[in-house]
Design a protein around this motif. Structure first.
Motif, PDB file in Angstrom:
ATOM      1  N   ARG A 186      25.629   7.513  -9.066  1.00  0.00           N
ATOM      2  CA  ARG A 186      24.596   7.076 -10.008  1.00  0.00           C
ATOM      3  C   ARG A 186      23.748   8.269 -10.376  1.00  0.00           C
ATOM      4  NH1 ARG A 186      21.669   2.762  -6.661  1.00  0.00           N
ATOM      5  NH2 ARG A 186      22.371   4.160  -5.054  1.00  0.00           N
ATOM      6  N   GLU A 187      23.333   8.299 -11.635  1.00  0.00           N
ATOM      7  CA  GLU A 187      22.482   9.386 -12.105  1.00  0.00           C
ATOM      8  C   GLU A 187      21.482   8.835 -13.108  1.00  0.00           C
ATOM      9  OE1 GLU A 187      23.222  12.998 -15.016  1.00  0.00           O
ATOM     10  OE2 GLU A 187      24.150  13.327 -13.060  1.00  0.00           O
ATOM     11  N   ALA A 188      20.267   9.309 -13.004  1.00  0.00           N
ATOM     12  CA  ALA A 188      19.210   8.978 -13.960  1.00  0.00           C
ATOM     13  C   ALA A 188      18.208  10.115 -13.926  1.00  0.00           C
ATOM     14  CB  ALA A 188      18.538   7.649 -13.619  1.00  0.00           C
ATOM     15  N   GLY A 189      17.398  10.195 -14.954  1.00  0.00           N
ATOM     16  CA  GLY A 189      16.419  11.266 -14.994  1.00  0.00           C
ATOM     17  C   GLY A 189      15.522  11.158 -16.199  1.00  0.00           C
ATOM     18  N   VAL A 190      14.817  12.246 -16.454  1.00  0.00           N
ATOM     19  CA  VAL A 190      13.925  12.294 -17.612  1.00  0.00           C
ATOM     20  C   VAL A 190      14.139  13.609 -18.351  1.00  0.00           C
ATOM     21  CG1 VAL A 190      12.113  10.787 -16.675  1.00  0.00           C
ATOM     22  CG2 VAL A 190      11.994  13.228 -16.260  1.00  0.00           C
ATOM     23  N   ASP A 191      14.062  13.500 -19.665  1.00  0.00           N
ATOM     24  CA  ASP A 191      13.971  14.679 -20.503  1.00  0.00           C
ATOM     25  C   ASP A 191      12.499  14.868 -20.819  1.00  0.00           C
ATOM     26  OD1 ASP A 191      16.685  15.178 -20.600  1.00  0.00           O
ATOM     27  OD2 ASP A 191      16.987  14.084 -22.472  1.00  0.00           O
ATOM     28  N   VAL A 192      11.965  16.034 -20.537  1.00  0.00           N
ATOM     29  CA  VAL A 192      10.591  16.357 -20.899  1.00  0.00           C
ATOM     30  C   VAL A 192      10.669  17.000 -22.272  1.00  0.00           C
ATOM     31  CG1 VAL A 192       8.493  17.585 -20.280  1.00  0.00           C
ATOM     32  CG2 VAL A 192      10.010  16.743 -18.473  1.00  0.00           C
ATOM     33  N   MET A 193      10.115  16.311 -23.262  1.00  0.00           N
ATOM     34  CA  MET A 193      10.200  16.787 -24.630  1.00  0.00           C
ATOM     35  C   MET A 193       9.135  17.850 -24.877  1.00  0.00           C
ATOM     36  SD  MET A 193      12.766  14.996 -25.290  1.00  0.00           S
ATOM     37  CE  MET A 193      13.053  15.377 -27.013  1.00  0.00           C
ATOM     38  N   GLY A 194       9.322  18.603 -25.929  1.00  0.00           N
ATOM     39  CA  GLY A 194       8.419  19.699 -26.251  1.00  0.00           C
ATOM     40  C   GLY A 194       7.006  19.279 -26.588  1.00  0.00           C
ATOM     41  N   ASP A 195       6.809  17.991 -26.900  1.00  0.00           N
ATOM     42  CA  ASP A 195       5.463  17.498 -27.179  1.00  0.00           C
ATOM     43  C   ASP A 195       4.816  16.864 -25.955  1.00  0.00           C
ATOM     44  OD1 ASP A 195       6.904  15.148 -26.975  1.00  0.00           O
ATOM     45  OD2 ASP A 195       6.315  14.374 -28.940  1.00  0.00           O
ATOM     46  N   GLY A 196       5.484  16.952 -24.793  1.00  0.00           N
ATOM     47  CA  GLY A 196       4.923  16.440 -23.547  1.00  0.00           C
ATOM     48  C   GLY A 196       5.325  15.028 -23.196  1.00  0.00           C
ATOM     49  N   THR A 197       6.049  14.330 -24.075  1.00  0.00           N
ATOM     50  CA  THR A 197       6.486  12.980 -23.734  1.00  0.00           C
ATOM     51  C   THR A 197       7.713  13.042 -22.839  1.00  0.00           C
ATOM     52  OG1 THR A 197       7.815  12.806 -25.736  1.00  0.00           O
ATOM     53  CG2 THR A 197       5.567  11.940 -25.848  1.00  0.00           C
ATOM     54  N   LEU A 198       7.939  11.962 -22.109  1.00  0.00           N
ATOM     55  CA  LEU A 198       9.083  11.859 -21.221  1.00  0.00           C
ATOM     56  C   LEU A 198      10.042  10.811 -21.778  1.00  0.00           C
ATOM     57  CD1 LEU A 198       7.327  11.799 -17.740  1.00  0.00           C
ATOM     58  CD2 LEU A 198       8.111  13.759 -19.037  1.00  0.00           C
ATOM     59  N   VAL A 199      11.327  11.123 -21.761  1.00  0.00           N
ATOM     60  CA  VAL A 199      12.347  10.187 -22.216  1.00  0.00           C
ATOM     61  C   VAL A 199      13.286   9.925 -21.042  1.00  0.00           C
ATOM     62  CG1 VAL A 199      14.220   9.790 -23.840  1.00  0.00           C
ATOM     63  CG2 VAL A 199      12.192  11.059 -24.571  1.00  0.00           C
ATOM     64  N   PRO A 200      13.171   8.744 -20.420  1.00  0.00           N
ATOM     65  CA  PRO A 200      14.043   8.439 -19.285  1.00  0.00           C
ATOM     66  C   PRO A 200      15.439   8.033 -19.754  1.00  0.00           C
ATOM     67  CG  PRO A 200      12.579   6.594 -19.708  1.00  0.00           C
ATOM     68  CD  PRO A 200      12.196   7.679 -20.667  1.00  0.00           C
ATOM     69  N   TYR A 201      16.438   8.292 -18.913  1.00  0.00           N
ATOM     70  CA  TYR A 201      17.812   7.933 -19.234  1.00  0.00           C
ATOM     71  C   TYR A 201      18.561   7.643 -17.945  1.00  0.00           C
ATOM     72  CZ  TYR A 201      18.967  12.584 -17.629  1.00  0.00           C
ATOM     73  OH  TYR A 201      19.099  13.694 -16.842  1.00  0.00           O
ATOM     74  N   ARG A 202      19.726   7.021 -18.101  1.00  0.00           N
ATOM     75  CA  ARG A 202      20.640   6.852 -16.970  1.00  0.00           C
ATOM     76  C   ARG A 202      22.041   7.121 -17.466  1.00  0.00           C
ATOM     77  NH1 ARG A 202      20.172   0.550 -16.081  1.00  0.00           N
ATOM     78  NH2 ARG A 202      20.858  -0.063 -18.140  1.00  0.00           N
ATOM     79  N   GLY A 203      22.896   7.486 -16.543  1.00  0.00           N
ATOM     80  CA  GLY A 203      24.279   7.745 -16.888  1.00  0.00           C
ATOM     81  C   GLY A 203      24.678   9.174 -16.618  1.00  0.00           C
ATOM     82  N   VAL A 204      25.967   9.346 -16.387  1.00  0.00           N
ATOM     83  CA  VAL A 204      26.498  10.668 -16.078  1.00  0.00           C
ATOM     84  C   VAL A 204      27.137  11.272 -17.324  1.00  0.00           C
ATOM     85  CG1 VAL A 204      28.127  11.945 -14.633  1.00  0.00           C
ATOM     86  CG2 VAL A 204      26.863  10.024 -13.674  1.00  0.00           C
ATOM     87  N   VAL A 205      28.149  10.633 -17.838  1.00  0.00           N
ATOM     88  CA  VAL A 205      28.846  11.151 -19.006  1.00  0.00           C
ATOM     89  C   VAL A 205      28.174  10.656 -20.280  1.00  0.00           C
ATOM     90  CG1 VAL A 205      31.036  11.215 -20.252  1.00  0.00           C
ATOM     91  CG2 VAL A 205      31.006  11.327 -17.754  1.00  0.00           C
ATOM     92  N   ARG A 206      27.982   9.351 -20.365  1.00  0.00           N
ATOM     93  CA  ARG A 206      27.313   8.767 -21.521  1.00  0.00           C
ATOM     94  C   ARG A 206      25.907   8.394 -21.103  1.00  0.00           C
ATOM     95  NH1 ARG A 206      30.430   4.185 -24.175  1.00  0.00           N
ATOM     96  NH2 ARG A 206      28.964   4.707 -25.817  1.00  0.00           N
TER      97      ARG A 206
END
Length: 113
Positions: free
Chosen positions: A72-92
Motif C-alpha cells: 500500500r502506498e499513499a502520500g501528499v504532493d506539496v504544491m508550489g502554493d503551499g497546498t497539499l494534495v493527498p493521493y493513494r496508489g503505486v502505479v495509478r
C-alpha cells in the motif's frame, strides 16, 4: 524490519526513513510538508506554457508498506502554493480529498489504515 517506509522527494534530494508505527510516520510526513511550505511559494516557470505555483509540485512525500505485492502506498504532493494534495496508489495514483494539512493527513491515514 520497519512496517512503514517514508520517501521524501524534494528537488534533487531523496530522503528515506523507516517507522514501525503509522502515527509516527504521519507525524514525520507533517514535519516534512511543513518544512517545504515554510520555504515559500515557487515562482512561475515558463515551458510550453506558464506554470503557476499551484501547478508545480514542490515535493512528494510518500508512505508505503514496502512490499512489492499487496503493498500500500499513499502520500501528499506539496504544491508550489503551499497546498497539499493527498493521493493513494503505486502505479495509478488516485487523488484524495483534503487540501489542508489536517484533511490531507487524515485522507492518507484512511488510505493506509
Amino acid at each position: 524490519m520497519a512496517r512503514w517506509r517514508l520517501t521524501v522527494r524534494h528537488g534533487p534530494r531523496v530522503e528515506r526513513e523507516a517507522f514501525d508505527d503509522l502515527h509516527e510516520a504521519l507525524a514525520s510526513v507533517r514535519r516534512h510538508a511543513a518544512a517545504v511550505v515554510s520555504e515559500g511559494r515557487l515562482e512561475p516557470v515558463q515551458g510550453f506554457k506558464e506554470y503557476e505555483a499551484g501547478d508545480q509540485v514542490a515535493a512528494r512525500i510518500e508512505l508505503s508498506t514496502g512490499r512489492l505485492f499487496n503493498g500500500r502506498e499513499a502520500g501528499v504532493d506539496v504544491m508550489g502554493d503551499g497546498t497539499l494534495v493527498p493521493y493513494r496508489g503505486v502505479v495509478r495514483k488516485e487523488r484524495l480529498d483534503g487540501r489542508t494539512p489536517d484533511a490531507a493527513l487524515d485522507a492518507v491515514r484512511r488510505a493506509l489504515g
